[in-house]
Design a protein around this motif. Structure first.
Motif, PDB file in Angstrom:
ATOM      1  N   TYR A   1      10.791  93.292   7.225  1.00  0.00           N
ATOM      2  CA  TYR A   1      10.724  93.426   8.680  1.00  0.00           C
ATOM      3  C   TYR A   1       9.427  92.807   9.203  1.00  0.00           C
ATOM      4  CZ  TYR A   1      14.826  96.436   8.846  1.00  0.00           C
ATOM      5  OH  TYR A   1      16.112  96.899   8.765  1.00  0.00           O
ATOM      6  N   TRP A   2       9.525  92.156  10.366  1.00  0.00           N
ATOM      7  CA  TRP A   2       8.397  91.457  10.971  1.00  0.00           C
ATOM      8  C   TRP A   2       8.205  91.969  12.388  1.00  0.00           C
ATOM      9  CZ3 TRP A   2       5.952  87.466   8.123  1.00  0.00           C
ATOM     10  CH2 TRP A   2       6.587  87.154   6.906  1.00  0.00           C
ATOM     11  N   PHE A   3       7.010  92.420  12.678  1.00  0.00           N
ATOM     12  CA  PHE A   3       6.704  92.959  14.002  1.00  0.00           C
ATOM     13  C   PHE A   3       6.615  91.825  15.021  1.00  0.00           C
ATOM     14  CE2 PHE A   3       3.522  94.377  17.178  1.00  0.00           C
ATOM     15  CZ  PHE A   3       4.154  95.522  17.632  1.00  0.00           C
ATOM     16  N   VAL A   4       7.245  92.042  16.172  1.00  0.00           N
ATOM     17  CA  VAL A   4       7.197  91.070  17.272  1.00  0.00           C
ATOM     18  C   VAL A   4       6.316  91.591  18.398  1.00  0.00           C
ATOM     19  CG1 VAL A   4       8.572  89.874  19.029  1.00  0.00           C
ATOM     20  CG2 VAL A   4       9.444  90.083  16.681  1.00  0.00           C
ATOM     21  N   GLY A   5       6.481  92.858  18.761  1.00  0.00           N
ATOM     22  CA  GLY A   5       5.679  93.468  19.820  1.00  0.00           C
ATOM     23  C   GLY A   5       6.381  94.701  20.345  1.00  0.00           C
ATOM     24  N   ARG A   6       5.662  95.484  21.135  1.00  0.00           N
ATOM     25  CA  ARG A   6       6.303  96.600  21.826  1.00  0.00           C
ATOM     26  C   ARG A   6       7.310  96.053  22.833  1.00  0.00           C
ATOM     27  NH1 ARG A   6       6.812 101.490  20.297  1.00  0.00           N
ATOM     28  NH2 ARG A   6       6.767 102.278  22.428  1.00  0.00           N
ATOM     29  N   ARG A   7       8.315  96.844  23.157  1.00  0.00           N
ATOM     30  CA  ARG A   7       9.339  96.381  24.113  1.00  0.00           C
ATOM     31  C   ARG A   7       8.689  95.869  25.388  1.00  0.00           C
ATOM     32  NH1 ARG A   7      13.279 100.370  26.042  1.00  0.00           N
ATOM     33  NH2 ARG A   7      14.474  98.587  26.760  1.00  0.00           N
TER      34      ARG A   7
ATOM     35  N   ASP B   1       0.357  95.849   4.278  1.00  0.00           N
ATOM     36  CA  ASP B   1       0.631  96.409   5.589  1.00  0.00           C
ATOM     37  C   ASP B   1       1.766  97.423   5.492  1.00  0.00           C
ATOM     38  OD1 ASP B   1       0.377  96.810   8.303  1.00  0.00           O
ATOM     39  OD2 ASP B   1       1.467  95.002   8.881  1.00  0.00           O
ATOM     40  N   ASN B   2       1.744  98.432   6.351  1.00  0.00           N
ATOM     41  CA  ASN B   2       2.899  99.318   6.482  1.00  0.00           C
ATOM     42  C   ASN B   2       3.061  99.746   7.925  1.00  0.00           C
ATOM     43  OD1 ASN B   2       1.253 101.842   6.720  1.00  0.00           O
ATOM     44  ND2 ASN B   2       0.819 101.441   4.546  1.00  0.00           N
ATOM     45  N   TRP B   3       4.203 100.323   8.225  1.00  0.00           N
ATOM     46  CA  TRP B   3       4.545 100.654   9.609  1.00  0.00           C
ATOM     47  C   TRP B   3       5.033 102.089   9.710  1.00  0.00           C
ATOM     48  CZ3 TRP B   3       8.809 102.714  11.914  1.00  0.00           C
ATOM     49  CH2 TRP B   3       8.851 102.680  13.316  1.00  0.00           C
ATOM     50  N   TRP B   4       4.515 102.776  10.719  1.00  0.00           N
ATOM     51  CA  TRP B   4       5.052 104.071  11.137  1.00  0.00           C
ATOM     52  C   TRP B   4       4.436 104.432  12.462  1.00  0.00           C
ATOM     53  CZ3 TRP B   4       1.983 108.839  10.312  1.00  0.00           C
ATOM     54  CH2 TRP B   4       0.735 108.616   9.715  1.00  0.00           C
TER      55      TRP B   4
ATOM     56  N   ALA C   1       0.212  95.791  13.515  1.00  0.00           N
ATOM     57  CA  ALA C   1       0.590  94.796  12.517  1.00  0.00           C
ATOM     58  C   ALA C   1      -0.644  94.060  12.001  1.00  0.00           C
ATOM     59  CB  ALA C   1       1.590  93.817  13.130  1.00  0.00           C
ATOM     60  N   LEU C   2      -0.641  93.792  10.706  1.00  0.00           N
ATOM     61  CA  LEU C   2      -1.772  93.142  10.062  1.00  0.00           C
ATOM     62  C   LEU C   2      -1.531  91.631  10.018  1.00  0.00           C
ATOM     63  CD1 LEU C   2      -4.453  93.813   8.588  1.00  0.00           C
ATOM     64  CD2 LEU C   2      -3.166  93.727   6.454  1.00  0.00           C
TER      65      LEU C   2
END
Length: 579
Positions: free
Chosen positions: A458-464, A358-361, A339-340
């Protein structure tokens, strides 16, 4: 305080919800647009190279290689077609068959790209490896896949591979790029000499959308890395997402800084721009801030795709390095890897004149799934919204019960994607149980914790495994790291949960300071106060440790699990991709 949204006007003609002929988006339409043959056959290398090598684009530069000494070498689509035919026919002459695995271990030189595309052309499975890998990661990956051919340089072979040959019975041939000038090496073949004599007749072998094409390894928390298998049909997603998520247009000069040893460097450093007929800049040298600024300016880059670590390193270099430089051709900047942070998005606007999107994959998704696109407003710190053809959900797992869909905005849960996009991985090599664990019915479970706002961002929080549970609060490390980065003394921050008898876990931050800033107790207290003011006492770090540098993967991700393992004296797991 900065605004929470960067407003944008839709200045690009391409609609994110439609294909180029204006029809509603569908993967079938993308397939027709890309020209999948009537018999259903589809080959990644044909779509990327041969379509253009025999068209009006034949003499257009496919790649422009920038050597460390400052010289440059361009390869046209016609030349790339010939070189990949020669490489494919060379593999055939060595007894290579459809489905066999070709490993490529070298820097970002022309031979790497020729080997990957030539292997794909004859139906082989291509697996690029990081040149920086040590002997053990190389051995384990080739052994796991039963690799039959390795393409590498003479210097890399002598330092890292020669001693492994006895442990790799499947490795029949090593094709060497002579970077030493020392003549033949026993047990190897001279790639350049063989390519000169290999026929340049068409090497293409018929492949279908579900035939294996690429093998990408992704690190595991413990044990062996996982080999994610992707198919030729993935090219449909590469093609569609390069247009929507990266806004790539045929006349663009494109620079993807990722090494092909990482999935981004293959999907968007090799395949996607070629499919679109774009000219790609490839820098053969390692990162140097001044060199990168020079490349952006003098190569007249239009679209730049890079990683948060590189952006933070440019930020750390200071704005004075950019003084006097202008980037009028730079239209679109995107980032991926982790995440940026919002501060980096604003830095792009302030220093480069363009915000960073930013993008996610993931390795498993094969292509960009969620993105801040060219025409939509940016909410700095957000991953963006799902691309056309991608359906995303926020879910919560309950042992022994069905997944719970979290529909209300702001709820934190796991990001899940509805299966069916063409670049979805088709398995983990020889690990069917681990593959099955990634799915719940029709949903792929990403392992990333997110929240979705009322506008669908969508907003990144963290890995599980990274989410911190402290005194009843769920705390995402990314949010804490982003606030710490707002402080002018901080270059990077990594946050973990540290066990605590009373709270369960407390937040501990590891901070790398900007050049010239001295770590003092007064600065530590100042950072704690800054975080408490911005986040509140329940979320702010209880401990801050100053470090010289944070551990990263070569794809740019901060290895929080490694920080935690070192802090607690636990096993570090697979660290083969540690930069």
């Amino acid at each position: 305080m900065r605004p929470t949204v960067i407003r944008k006007s839709p200045t690009h003609s391409r609609s994110a919800a439609a294909t180029s002929d204006g029809t509603a988006f569908s993967w079938a339409q993308v397939s027709r647009e890309l020209g999948v043959l009537p018999d259903g056959s589809l080959n990644m290398a044909y779509a990327a190279v041969d379509r253009h090598a025999h068209s009006v684009l034949a003499d257009k530069a496919a790649f422009r290689f920038l050597r460390p000494d400052g010289s440059a070498h361009a390869v046209s689509y016609r030349e790339l077609g010939t070189l990949t035919d020669r490489f494919g026919n060379l593999l055939k002459s060595l007894g290579f068959a459809k489905g066999d695995c070709v490993f490529v271990l070298c820097g970002r030189i022309c031979e790497l790209y020729v080997a990957v595309l030539g292997a794909l052309k004859i139906g082989a499975v291509a697996s690029p490896l990081f040149q920086a890998f040590g002997p053990e990661p190389i051995r384990s990956r080739i052994a796991l896949a039963g690799g039959k051919v390795l393409v590498t340089t003479a210097s890399t072979y002598q330092r890292k591979v020669a001693a492994l040959r006895a442990d790799l019975p499947s490795l029949e041939h090593v094709l060497l790029i002579d970077d030493l000038g020392g003549g033949p090496i026993p047990g190897t073949l001279d790639l350049q000499a063989l390519l000169l004599t290999a026929p340049d007749t068409p090497a293409l072998v018929a492949t279908g959308p579900e035939d294996p094409a690429l093998l990408h390894f992704t690190s595991g928390t413990t044990g062996m890395p996982k080999g994610a298998i992707h198919v030729h049909g993935a090219v449909l997603t590469h093609y569609a997402t390069a247009r929507t998520a990266l806004d790539l247009q045929p006349d663009d000069v494109f620079w993807c800084t990722a090494d092909p040893g990482w999935v981004t460097g293959t999907s968007y450093g090799i395949i996607a721009p070629l499919v679109l007929g774009v000219t790609s800049v490839v820098d053969e040298a390692e990162f140097d801030a001044a060199r990168w600024i020079h490349i952006l300016e003098t190569e007249r880059v239009n679209v730049w795709y890079t990683a948060p670590t590189a952006i933070r390193m440019l930020m750390k270099a200071g704005p004075e390095l950019f003084a006097g430089h202008r980037f009028p051709d730079l239209r679109f900047i995107a980032s991926v890897g982790e995440a940026l942070n919002p501060e980096a998005v604003w830095w792009g606007l302030d220093v480069l004149g363009r915000p960073i999107h930013d993008n996610w994959w993931q390795t498993e998704t094969g292509s960009i799934m969620i993105a801040n696109t060219a025409a939509q407003d940016i909410k700095p710190g957000s991953m963006g919204r799902p691309l056309p053809g991608i359906t995303a959900h926020v879910v919560r797992r309950h042992p022994g019960r069905p997944l719970e869909l979290l529909e209300a905005p702001g709820m934190v849960g796991e990001l899940a994607l509805k299966t069916g996009w063409p670049s979805m991985f088709r398995g983990y090599l020889d690990q069917p149980d681990r593959y099955a664990e990634c799915f719940a019915g029709p949903l792929y479970l990403s392992g990333d914790m997110v929240r979705r706002d009322a506008d669908g961002y969508y907003w990144f929080v963290g890995r599980r495994d990274d989410v911190i549970k402290s005194a009843g609060h769920l705390i995402g490390p990314f949010e804490v790291e982003s606030v710490l980065l707002e402080h002018p003394a901080v270059a990077e921050a990594g946050v973990i949960g540290k066990p605590d008898a009373l709270a369960g876990e407390i937040v501990k931050a590891f901070v790398a300071l900007r050049h010239g800033v001295v770590a003092t107790e007064a600065l530590r207290l100042e950072l704690m106060a800054h975080a408490r003011l911005r986040l509140g006492a329940a979320v702010a770090p209880k401990e801050i440790a100053f470090v010289g540098a944070l551990p990263h993967t070569r794809s740019g991700k901060i290895m929080r699990r490694l920080l935690k393992a070192r802090e607690l004296g636990l096993p570090e797991g697979d660290s083969s991709t540690l930069e």
